[in-house]
Design an enzyme around this catalytic site. Structure first.
Site, mmCIF file in Angstrom:
data_model
loop_
_atom_site.group_PDB
_atom_site.id
_atom_site.type_symbol
_atom_site.label_atom_id
_atom_site.label_comp_id
_atom_site.label_asym_id
_atom_site.label_seq_id
_atom_site.Cartn_x
_atom_site.Cartn_y
_atom_site.Cartn_z
ATOM 1 N N GLU A 1 0.822 -1.203 0.000
ATOM 2 C CA GLU A 1 0.000 0.000 0.000
ATOM 3 C C GLU A 1 0.862 1.261 0.000
ATOM 4 O O GLU A 1 0.565 2.233 -0.704
ATOM 5 C CB GLU A 1 -0.913 0.029 1.233
ATOM 6 C CG GLU A 1 -1.857 -1.151 1.342
ATOM 7 C CD GLU A 1 -1.307 -2.269 2.194
ATOM 8 O OE1 GLU A 1 -2.045 -2.777 3.041
ATOM 9 O OE2 GLU A 1 -0.122 -2.636 2.012
ATOM 10 N N ARG B 1 12.019 -23.803 -6.616
ATOM 11 C CA ARG B 1 13.084 -23.522 -5.643
ATOM 12 C C ARG B 1 13.292 -22.017 -5.471
ATOM 13 O O ARG B 1 13.612 -21.546 -4.381
ATOM 14 C CB ARG B 1 14.394 -24.165 -6.103
ATOM 15 C CG ARG B 1 14.450 -25.672 -5.999
ATOM 16 C CD ARG B 1 15.826 -26.178 -6.409
ATOM 17 N NE ARG B 1 15.934 -27.626 -6.355
ATOM 18 C CZ ARG B 1 17.054 -28.298 -6.612
ATOM 19 N NH1 ARG B 1 18.155 -27.638 -6.972
ATOM 20 N NH2 ARG B 1 17.075 -29.610 -6.548
ATOM 21 N N ASP C 1 23.503 -38.707 -4.725
ATOM 22 C CA ASP C 1 23.508 -37.726 -5.821
ATOM 23 C C ASP C 1 24.516 -36.599 -5.640
ATOM 24 O O ASP C 1 24.880 -35.942 -6.621
ATOM 25 C CB ASP C 1 22.124 -37.088 -5.965
ATOM 26 C CG ASP C 1 21.078 -38.066 -6.467
ATOM 27 O OD1 ASP C 1 21.462 -39.063 -7.091
ATOM 28 O OD2 ASP C 1 19.883 -37.824 -6.239
ATOM 29 N N LEU D 1 21.505 -28.486 -4.521
ATOM 30 C CA LEU D 1 20.284 -27.957 -3.902
ATOM 31 C C LEU D 1 20.241 -26.429 -3.988
ATOM 32 O O LEU D 1 19.926 -25.737 -3.027
ATOM 33 C CB LEU D 1 20.148 -28.431 -2.447
ATOM 34 C CG LEU D 1 20.122 -29.949 -2.242
ATOM 35 C CD1 LEU D 1 19.931 -30.272 -0.766
ATOM 36 C CD2 LEU D 1 19.048 -30.619 -3.086
#
Length: 369
Positions: free
Chosen positions: A55, A187, A203, A207
């Protein structure tokens, strides 16, 4: 003017989406100022917690043209002082004649306060315009405000027969690049990404958020569930250039020397009670994240973590990316350690959509609104 409320609230929602994923623990809010002739003279959105609200930006943009105009805002203006002053006072100072609100503030003890205050000062207030869309934009804020817990999104890439790997313990992805880009877009909006330590050991993922062509991306907080602190200090989550932190959640009796090594490598270690089968208690983990102002968590697996979240009814939203292939029995299933004996016992996805992403398709559904 009233018949155009939905159109102008749609413009305010467009503003709000500009701040999506950047305002936590505050909501994404947009506002526009409209003159009686339909001219939009001010626009604004909330950009970051602790900075002016939507606002205020819209009223500053409108300047003197705000006097006698209508303010459209996706969330009820606040009437309390936090890190910024009450927006209701800014509205009154600007001389706004009418305020149109998308949704009420969900915070207990606050709901309706801003609207009631403005009405008591002679401002016309209309509420509930495009309320469903305004609520949809801020599901994480709504849940966190009312429960203290973050919104939980379970994500996986899998084959048509529900396999997330081609062989047990094998790294690699099942789905294609379009699904990957969509995932990185998610993400870029969530506060945290959570995986089990087995996923990291197999793996060695980064990330992080990787989106080519965007001027600004943001890495989410990385959360690793690791009951016995098996995470190596050489893991990529600890050895990369990223502004985001890595938190490792372990049991109360996890080795102290491993904790010290991980702290030295840059991690924050959180000791939490263990739940079933000696794994970190998931609800306790979510409560800690909620207290740390994390309002959304993307759970990326693996199968045991997915099964545990489903088994404890902690998943709010599903993002399942299906590749048009069949892998077979040797592949890892979507979930482990979870099962129901009959349909009546299974949690049901009440609302879902299907979207094609090149050769893959995305199933998106919700257990809760």
């Amino acid at each position: 003017m009233q018949r155009d409320d939905a159109y102008y609230m749609g413009l305010a929602l467009d503003e709000a989406r500009k701040g999506e994923g950047r305002t936590s623990p505050n909501p994404a809010v947009g506002a526009i100022v409209v003159r009686d002739d339909g001219t939009t003279v001010g626009r604004g959105y909330h950009r970051q917690a602790g900075t002016p609200h939507a606002e205020v930006h819209a009223l500053r943009d409108a300047d003197e043209q705000a006097r006698g105009a209508t303010l459209y805002v996706t969330l009820e203006p606040c009437n309390h002082t936090g890190r910024t002053g009450p927006c209701t006072e800014a509205v009154l100072r600007a001389g706004i004649k009418t305020v149109v609100v998308g949704m009420a503030d969900p915070n207990p003890g606050v709901t309706g306060g801003g609207s009631d205050y403005l009405r008591s000062r002679g401002v016309e207030v209309r509420s509930g315009v495009l309320e469903a869309q305004c609520r949809e934009l801020n599901r994480p804020f709504l849940k966190h405000s009312t429960t203290g817990l973050p919104w939980v999104i379970m994500k996986a890439g899998l084959s048509l027969d529900g396999r997330i790997t081609f062989r047990p313990g094998q790294a690699g992805t099942v789905t294609g690049p379009q699904a990957g880009r969509y995932t990185h877009g998610v993400r870029n909006r969530v506060d945290a990404i959570l995986v089990g330590v087995e996923t990291v050991l197999i793996d060695d993922p980064s990330l992080t958020t990787r989106l080519a062509g965007l001027e600004e991306t943001r890495d989410p907080l990385r959360v690793i569930l690791d009951s016995n602190l098996r995470l190596p200090v050489s893991a990529r989550v600890l050895c990369q250039h990223s502004a985001a932190a890595t938190w490792v959640c372990c049991g109360l009796s996890a080795p102290l020397d491993r904790e010290e090594a991980l702290i030295q490598a840059g991690a924050r270690v959180l000791r939490l009670p263990l739940g079933g089968e000696g794994r970190v208690d998931l609800e306790a983990t979510l409560r800690v994240l909620g207290r740390e102002s994390v309002t959304s968590v993307l759970v990326e697996g693996g199968a045991t973590v997915h099964g545990a979240f489903l088994g404890q009814d902690l998943v709010d939203e599903l993002l399942l990316f299906y590749a048009p292939i069949v892998i077979g029995d040797q592949g890892t299933p979507l979930v482990r350690g979870y099962g129901v004996a009959e349909r009546a016992a299974a949690p049901v996805v009440r609302r879902f959509s299907v979207q094609q992403l090149d050769e893959d398709f995305l199933f998106r559904g919700f257990f809760r609104d």
